[in-house]
Enzyme design. Sequence first.
Site, short mmCIF file in Angstrom:
data_model
loop_
_atom_site.label_atom_id
_atom_site.label_comp_id
_atom_site.label_asym_id
_atom_site.label_seq_id
_atom_site.Cartn_x
_atom_site.Cartn_y
_atom_site.Cartn_z
N VAL A 58 35.13 -18.74 -20.14
CA VAL A 58 35.70 -19.07 -21.44
C VAL A 58 35.48 -17.97 -22.48
CG1 VAL A 58 33.68 -20.24 -22.45
CG2 VAL A 58 35.99 -21.05 -23.00
N TYR A 59 34.58 -17.02 -22.23
CA TYR A 59 34.32 -15.99 -23.24
C TYR A 59 35.56 -15.13 -23.46
CZ TYR A 59 29.27 -16.93 -22.69
OH TYR A 59 28.02 -17.50 -22.64
N SER A 60 36.00 -15.12 -24.72
CA SER A 60 37.17 -14.33 -25.11
C SER A 60 38.35 -14.57 -24.17
CB SER A 60 36.84 -12.84 -25.19
OG SER A 60 35.85 -12.61 -26.18
#
Length: 323
Positions: A60-62
Amino acid sequence: MRYVKLGSTGLDVSPVCVGCMSFGVPDRGNHAWSLDYDAARPLIKAALEAGVNFFDTANVYSAGTSEEIVGRVLGELADRDEIVLATKVHGRMRPGPNGAGLSRKAILTEIDHSLRRLGTDYVDLYQIHRFDPTVPMEETLEALHDVVRAGKALHIGASSMWAWQFAKSLHLADTHGWTRFSTMQNHYNLLYREEEREMLPLCVEEGIGVIPWSPLARGRLARPWDTESARSRTDEFGRSLYKDEDREIVERVSEVAQARGISMAQVGLAWMLGKPGIAAPIVGATKLEHLQDAIAAVDITLDDAEVERLEQPYVPHPVAGFR
């Protein structure tokens, strides 16, 4: 760099883990302060040259671009066999009823997407980013077990949850002969020590490697209380975690740092590295000095008087960090 075992596994990891939420395309996802490929590469290179071999990211990061950047840089600079690479699953990656969570469908879909973005055949550690109360625990655990059996992950880990939930998951895994969690990535630092009540003793008892997130309290422990950073100005989540009553602890960190002639960040991390069960705090770095502080902390041991001075002002906090 010295290395430690990751919990009860045979993995040797640096006692500093590079948190890769700092890396990603700034206009993708929720982290406008994240570093793109060109800015991230020198930091990852410096970490590798210092002997750091442990990197933690998440799907989900960036919006997936953290995995893409981390995978690309490590592919260019490192021997995959020497890297311990971790990622996570849970957060929303696409619209629709199966675009998030810990269902069997979500886990088996997202591990393949993560491997593609990372450019690798397997991850060393695959973690659930949060607990999913909408899915039977047995479904999640069996799906994770199948990911391991398929060779797509070597070990599995969990993140912030209630200690009873973690204990139940370990019991279910043992009962069914499934792969059990090897790590716990939880919210723990000098400003938030609620994990000392139940979660940390459970992890020590069960041989779980603890890899705390936000070991410097989103930077609060690395600078004077009233100082802001580019991240803190836009970090709504971080503002919800720490309160004005935490100021005295930050001031004492500064006093200990000044007396020793080291940085505040080194004091905060040295305190954590001295705690039972801690394997490798996850340190997010957007500047070279952030990384240098984390590496230097590995060789610092605080004395009993310093530890007592840092810990004495602590007051109980509401449970935070589960979302």
